[in-house]
Design an enzyme around this catalytic site. Structure first.
Site, PDB file in Angstrom:
ATOM      1  N   GLY A  90      -0.029   7.478   6.732  1.00 59.85           N
ATOM      2  CA  GLY A  90       0.268   7.395   8.174  1.00 59.85           C
ATOM      3  C   GLY A  90      -0.263   6.093   8.764  1.00 59.85           C
ATOM      4  O   GLY A  90      -0.969   5.339   8.098  1.00 59.85           O
ATOM      5  N   GLY A  92      -2.671   4.178  10.080  1.00 64.60           N
ATOM      6  CA  GLY A  92      -4.121   4.304  10.214  1.00 64.60           C
ATOM      7  C   GLY A  92      -4.712   3.279  11.154  1.00 64.60           C
ATOM      8  O   GLY A  92      -5.801   3.451  11.696  1.00 64.60           O
ATOM      9  N   ARG A  93      -3.970   2.184  11.340  1.00 64.59           N
ATOM     10  CA  ARG A  93      -4.510   1.104  12.183  1.00 64.59           C
ATOM     11  C   ARG A  93      -3.431   0.381  12.965  1.00 64.59           C
ATOM     12  O   ARG A  93      -3.659  -0.667  13.540  1.00 64.59           O
ATOM     13  CB  ARG A  93      -5.227   0.104  11.304  1.00 64.59           C
ATOM     14  CG  ARG A  93      -4.374  -0.303  10.097  1.00 64.59           C
ATOM     15  CD  ARG A  93      -4.345  -1.727   9.895  1.00 64.59           C
ATOM     16  NE  ARG A  93      -3.769  -2.006   8.570  1.00 64.59           N
ATOM     17  CZ  ARG A  93      -4.109  -3.027   7.854  1.00 64.59           C
ATOM     18  NH1 ARG A  93      -5.005  -3.857   8.292  1.00 64.59           N
ATOM     19  NH2 ARG A  93      -3.525  -3.242   6.695  1.00 64.59           N
ATOM     20  N   LYS A 113      -0.486  -3.856  15.367  1.00 68.66           N
ATOM     21  CA  LYS A 113      -1.234  -3.695  14.116  1.00 68.66           C
ATOM     22  C   LYS A 113      -2.684  -4.127  14.321  1.00 68.66           C
ATOM     23  O   LYS A 113      -2.934  -5.163  14.918  1.00 68.66           O
ATOM     24  CB  LYS A 113      -0.567  -4.567  13.036  1.00 68.66           C
ATOM     25  CG  LYS A 113      -0.912  -4.171  11.627  1.00 68.66           C
ATOM     26  CD  LYS A 113       0.080  -4.790  10.648  1.00 68.66           C
ATOM     27  CE  LYS A 113      -0.268  -4.434   9.211  1.00 68.66           C
ATOM     28  NZ  LYS A 113       0.730  -4.952   8.262  1.00 68.66           N
ATOM     29  N   ASP A 125     -11.396   1.200   8.968  1.00 69.88           N
ATOM     30  CA  ASP A 125     -11.900   0.837  10.303  1.00 69.88           C
ATOM     31  C   ASP A 125     -10.822   0.681  11.379  1.00 69.88           C
ATOM     32  O   ASP A 125     -11.146   0.417  12.543  1.00 69.88           O
ATOM     33  CB  ASP A 125     -12.732  -0.450  10.209  1.00 69.88           C
ATOM     34  CG  ASP A 125     -11.942  -1.607   9.629  1.00 69.88           C
ATOM     35  OD1 ASP A 125     -10.695  -1.523   9.565  1.00 69.88           O
ATOM     36  OD2 ASP A 125     -12.569  -2.611   9.233  1.00 69.88           O
ATOM     37  N   GLY A 126      -9.565   0.775  11.001  1.00 69.93           N
ATOM     38  CA  GLY A 126      -8.508   0.681  12.012  1.00 69.93           C
ATOM     39  C   GLY A 126      -8.179  -0.739  12.440  1.00 69.93           C
ATOM     40  O   GLY A 126      -7.350  -0.964  13.316  1.00 69.93           O
ATOM     41  N   ARG A 176       4.110  -6.282  16.315  1.00 69.59           N
ATOM     42  CA  ARG A 176       5.277  -6.335  15.438  1.00 69.59           C
ATOM     43  C   ARG A 176       6.468  -5.689  16.137  1.00 69.59           C
ATOM     44  O   ARG A 176       6.313  -4.691  16.840  1.00 69.59           O
ATOM     45  CB  ARG A 176       4.933  -5.590  14.162  1.00 69.59           C
ATOM     46  CG  ARG A 176       6.003  -5.613  13.124  1.00 69.59           C
ATOM     47  CD  ARG A 176       5.431  -5.297  11.765  1.00 69.59           C
ATOM     48  NE  ARG A 176       5.068  -3.899  11.638  1.00 69.59           N
ATOM     49  CZ  ARG A 176       4.449  -3.400  10.563  1.00 69.59           C
ATOM     50  NH1 ARG A 176       4.104  -4.183   9.565  1.00 69.59           N
ATOM     51  NH2 ARG A 176       4.166  -2.127  10.502  1.00 69.59           N
ATOM     52  N   ASP A 252       5.729   3.931   1.149  1.00 68.66           N
ATOM     53  CA  ASP A 252       5.392   3.862   2.579  1.00 68.66           C
ATOM     54  C   ASP A 252       5.601   2.457   3.134  1.00 68.66           C
ATOM     55  O   ASP A 252       5.476   2.247   4.340  1.00 68.66           O
ATOM     56  CB  ASP A 252       3.940   4.316   2.822  1.00 68.66           C
ATOM     57  CG  ASP A 252       2.943   3.597   1.946  1.00 68.66           C
ATOM     58  OD1 ASP A 252       3.088   3.667   0.711  1.00 68.66           O
ATOM     59  OD2 ASP A 252       2.033   2.935   2.478  1.00 68.66           O
ATOM     60  N   ASN A 253       5.920   1.510   2.261  1.00 66.22           N
ATOM     61  CA  ASN A 253       6.208   0.153   2.726  1.00 66.22           C
ATOM     62  C   ASN A 253       7.690  -0.183   2.559  1.00 66.22           C
ATOM     63  O   ASN A 253       8.060  -1.349   2.473  1.00 66.22           O
ATOM     64  CB  ASN A 253       5.355  -0.869   1.964  1.00 66.22           C
ATOM     65  CG  ASN A 253       3.881  -0.762   2.319  1.00 66.22           C
ATOM     66  OD1 ASN A 253       3.527  -0.263   3.385  1.00 66.22           O
ATOM     67  ND2 ASN A 253       3.006  -1.224   1.446  1.00 66.22           N
TER      68      ASN A 253
END
Ligand code: AMP
Ligand code: MG
Length: 489
Positions: A90, A92-93, A113, A125-126, A176, A252-253
């Site tokens: 998911g 995450g950051r 991002k 750490d995001g 983005r 996921d990419n």
């Protein structure tokens, strides 16, 4: 053209059920400042590029203020990473601030991002670092300039925040822009949880928003899968033809609309080597340059599996089987143009392959060789002769060039016309790793962002001669040959 507060949001993804995302606001940076801004991306979303001068611009893209109408969410997805299913991924950051519609009715995701931790952040750490945002910002520009489908980037915001990676680095955020951030892994997430009604809902969502011409069709899911297979095949053909190596082709990419997405440890092949691996933690070379077509198909199989409740197996098998043909046709079409052929002739495949073998044997600079090939003429080698020094086996190269000359004569190729055509498909400038590194070092060490702006501008027109910037087409200098790219971004 609108100001930021005038953007029209239509946050379609956040109207899906709550399992699809987490509503979450960005975590702002201390002392944010503008690093770089891309007016073309602003125009794309209908934003007046002069907004960059508004004092609140930086606040909006560093998480300090929310643009009116935005509804920030982190999108849920899972995926196969290096061949192994990870149920725990998911955004995450990265946070989808919202979706805007421009005056043409086009919908664009604004995706920030490095915007802070979300519930999908696991132990991380995001944050994103300046280095990786600069790489993504420049590479998405380079790909767009090359005519390759990609996410775009609106801006980078820098900070004085330190972020721990292999060494401490400067934190940054990047905005983005893409038509959607739905990935293959967005479907896998629900398939592996046995939530097939959610898979269907997501397929309907993607079809309605991105492939509306299929909405009324009885076999809309098969058409949808066929479209993703076709777009992915076309995308990978473009990557292979220009030497782009993604580096982390996890499911996921992989974009559901066939965009290049998630620039991490990517690289362009410089000295031609089909086994090129840009990511130094990819020990087995799963994501090497030459593996990309096979990996794309592997990933498409995972997508098809996730859609298995929506169509009979024979249908999805048949669609997957079309990948090879679609990829091969696209790749050879581009390669033929790179060699300057207008017509299709039986010997073309062999000529292309033998040239690649020669380039590999001599570790020739892939981009510069093809650029110089347009100087080849019936009279002699032109600019190619100089490059020919790199060919270990001169006799083999001579043999190839005799066949090439014969092939050009067979279609009555005109030197001048061929050169024009070839120079429009063989770029002069690519984002060489050392060029990105120079821009990053200046930014990181001196807060000097001029090199980023210069490269961004250069890469907008990679096919044009830009004589004052000729040096940017040169192969890597000695100091840059040992640069490695890590996955930690
Ligand atoms: P990537 O390799 O960038 O495609 O990321 C793979 C997964 O790791 C995604 O779910 C990301 O959101 C997550 N991720 C990577 N880096 C971070 C980070 N610094 N903080 C939170 N999540 C991260
Ligand atoms: Mg990713």
């Amino acid at each position: 053209m609108r100001k930021l507060h005038e953007l029209e949001f239509d946050n379609t993804y956040s109207r899906l059920p709550e399992e699809f995302y987490q509503p979450v606001n960005p975590t702002p940076f201390e002392t944010p400042h503008l690093v770089s801004f891309n007016p073309d991306a602003a125009s794309l979303i209908g934003l007046d590029p002069s907004v960059v001068y508004d004092p609140e611009f930086v606040d909006y893209f560093s998480g300090k203020r929310l643009i009116p109408g935005s509804r920030p969410i982190a999108m849920y997805y899972t995926g196969h990473q290096f061949g192994v299913y990870n149920p725990d991924i998911g955004d995450g950051r990265a946070i989808l601030l919202g979706e805007v519609r421009n005056s043409k009715g086009e919908k664009w995701d604004l995706h920030l991002k490095g915007a802070g931790r979300t519930k999908y952040a696991r132990v991380f750490d995001g944050r994103a670092v300046l280095r990786s945002t600069v790489r993504e910002y420049l590479c998405s520009q380079a790909m767009h300039g090359l005519g390759i489908p990609t996410t775009r980037a609106l801006c980078i915001i820098g900070s004085s925040e330190r972020v721990e990676r292999e060494t401490p680095e400067t934190g940054a955020m990047m905005l983005r822009v893409a038509e959607t951030h739905v990935r293959f892994g967005s479907f896998e997430a629900f398939y592996y949880e046995d939530k097939h009604e959610h898979v269907k809902l997501l397929a309907d969502y993607v079809i309605e928003n991105h492939f509306p011409r299929f909405v009324e069709e009885d076999d809309k899911y098969a058409l949808f899968l066929g479209e993703v297979v076709g777009r992915t095949a076309g995308l990978i053909a473009l990557w292979q033809a220009c030497g782009f190596t993604h580096g982390v082709m996890n499911t996921d990419n992989m974009s559901i609309t066939g965009l290049t997405i998630d620039y991490g440890p990517f690289g362009f092949v410089e000295e031609y080597d089909p086994g090129y691996i840009p990511n130094h933690s990819d020990h087995f070379g799963r994501y090497s340059f030459s593996n990309q077509p096979a990996i794309a198909l592997w990933n498409l199989r995972k997508l098809a599996k996730s859609l298995s409740a929506l169509m009979p197996r024979e249908i999805s098998q048949e669609i997957l089987e079309s990948f090879k043909k679609r990829y091969g046709e696209s790749y050879f079409e581009i390669m033929r143009r790179k060699l300057g052929f207008e017509e299709i002739m039986p010997e073309d495949g062999e000529l292309i392959q033998e040239l690649l073998n020669l380039l590999e044997e001599g570790r020739a600079d892939y981009t510069n060789f093809f650029r110089s090939l347009s100087g080849f003429s019936a009279e002699g080698f032109g600019g190619v002769k100089d490059t020919a020094g790199i060919f270990k086996n001169e006799a083999r190269f001579e043999k190839w060039s005799a066949s090439y000359k014969k092939r050009l004569r067979a279609e009555n190729s005109s030197d001048a016309e061929r050169k024009k055509m070839m120079d429009s498909v063989n770029p002069k400038y690519i984002l060489r790793n050392y060029l990105a590194e120079q821009a990053i070092r200046k930014a990181e060490q001196e807060r000097d962002y001029t090199e980023i702006a210069l490269l961004h501008n250069l890469l907008k027109n990679p096919f044009s001669e830009q004589p004052e910037l000729e040096r940017y087409s040169e192969p890597a200098p000695e100091w840059a040959r040992s640069l490695v790219i890590s996955c930690s971004s």
